[in-house]
Design an enzyme around this catalytic site. Structure first.
Site, PDB file in Angstrom:
ATOM      1  N   ARG A  70     -41.391  51.796 -59.517  1.00  0.00           N
ATOM      2  CA  ARG A  70     -41.786  52.777 -58.834  1.00  0.00           C
ATOM      3  C   ARG A  70     -42.173  54.288 -59.737  1.00  0.00           C
ATOM      4  O   ARG A  70     -42.259  55.358 -59.165  1.00  0.00           O
ATOM      5  CB  ARG A  70     -40.075  53.417 -58.276  1.00  0.00           C
ATOM      6  CG  ARG A  70     -40.112  53.138 -56.692  1.00  0.00           C
ATOM      7  CD  ARG A  70     -38.734  53.501 -56.420  1.00  0.00           C
ATOM      8  NE  ARG A  70     -38.636  53.791 -54.675  1.00  0.00           N
ATOM      9  CZ  ARG A  70     -38.371  52.755 -54.165  1.00  0.00           C
ATOM     10  NH1 ARG A  70     -37.888  51.744 -54.613  1.00  0.00           N
ATOM     11  NH2 ARG A  70     -37.889  52.822 -52.719  1.00  0.00           N
ATOM     12  N   ARG A 124     -33.543  53.405 -38.459  1.00  0.00           N
ATOM     13  CA  ARG A 124     -32.584  52.454 -39.299  1.00  0.00           C
ATOM     14  C   ARG A 124     -31.275  53.095 -39.483  1.00  0.00           C
ATOM     15  O   ARG A 124     -30.286  52.810 -39.348  1.00  0.00           O
ATOM     16  CB  ARG A 124     -33.356  51.993 -40.473  1.00  0.00           C
ATOM     17  CG  ARG A 124     -32.266  51.208 -41.254  1.00  0.00           C
ATOM     18  CD  ARG A 124     -33.078  50.502 -42.517  1.00  0.00           C
ATOM     19  NE  ARG A 124     -33.658  51.405 -43.749  1.00  0.00           N
ATOM     20  CZ  ARG A 124     -34.252  51.116 -44.573  1.00  0.00           C
ATOM     21  NH1 ARG A 124     -34.458  49.905 -44.879  1.00  0.00           N
ATOM     22  NH2 ARG A 124     -34.784  51.923 -45.325  1.00  0.00           N
TER      23      ARG A 124
END
Ligand code: B4P
Length: 191
Positions: free
Chosen positions: A89, A128
């Protein structure tokens, strides 16, 4: 061994599509998000530090994540390969991964980047959050921070793999089956 990085902004479908990819291609799933959430849940001192960062939508320090990745790779080395989900990342993590895989005579074969626009990402993550209870999925400002962190710290990883000739972008909008079909076509053209 065939090693894939599945890449993209938060909510782009990395975890969702990884489940399908591992089944079809028999890869070992390494999700740094899952590893970090497990540590967070354990209630350890390290877990408390991780919780403070994740819940605000910030990245966990490179060294902490790298330590977890190394342990996972060494413990699962004998297989068809890995799918690295949510890792690397940062460019520093990408350079570290190249070096670490060299030590086990392996390499990243492909970085597959799921492309989804920001409004759709927010919609998916909030949906979510209402089911999973994940603190980082429930607050729009935190989601915006995660997207901002993605643009500033994570997107440069794309150029790292483009320079190595290992980048492929995939349209991440559509049904789960449609996106999976595009992913498989891309993987098959690299295998
Ligand atoms: P991750 O666990 O990697 O989480 P994510 O980016 O939020 O999720 P992902 O992209 O996998 O979710 P998906 O779209 O599949 O990271 C969480 C946090 O951990 C980070 O913010 C960071 O703090 C920390 N962290 C992790 N790795 C790190 C590292 N290497 N270095 C430092 N820190 C690190 O799913 C989202 C939703 O979209 C789901 O509900 C799904 O059902 C839905 N969805 C998926 N595809 C869809 C589609 N085609 N259409 C409609 N909905 C879809």
């Amino acid at each position: 061994m065939f090693n894939i990085v599945i890449f993209g902004p938060p909510g782009s479908g990395k975890g969702t599509q990884s489940e399908r990819i591992i089944e079809k291609y028999q890869l070992k799933h390494l999700s740094t998000g899952d590893l970090l959430r497990a540590e967070k849940k354990s209630g350890s001192k390290l877990g408390e530090q991780i919780k403070a960062l994740i819940d605000q939508g910030n990245l966990v320090p490179d060294a902490m994540v790298e330590q977890m990745v190394r342990a996972f790779v060494i413990n699962n080395e004998k297989g068809y390969g890995f799918i690295f989900d949510g890792f690397p990342r940062t460019v520093k993590q990408a350079a570290w991964l190249q070096q670490m895989l060299k030590e086990v005579s392996a390499d990243v074969d492909l970085l597959l980047s799921l492309e989804v626009e920001e409004e759709e990402l927010k919609k998916r993550l909030l949906a979510r959050g209402s089911i999973s209870g994940r603190a980082d999925d429930q607050n729009e400002q935190i989601i915006e921070n995660r997207i901002k962190v993605y643009h500033s710290q994570t997107m440069p990883v794309i150029d790292f793999y483009k320079d190595l000739g290992k980048f492929a972008g995939v349209n991440g909008v559509g049904s789960l089956d449609e996106v999976f079909e595009r992913i498989c076509d891309t993987i098959d053209s690299y295998k």
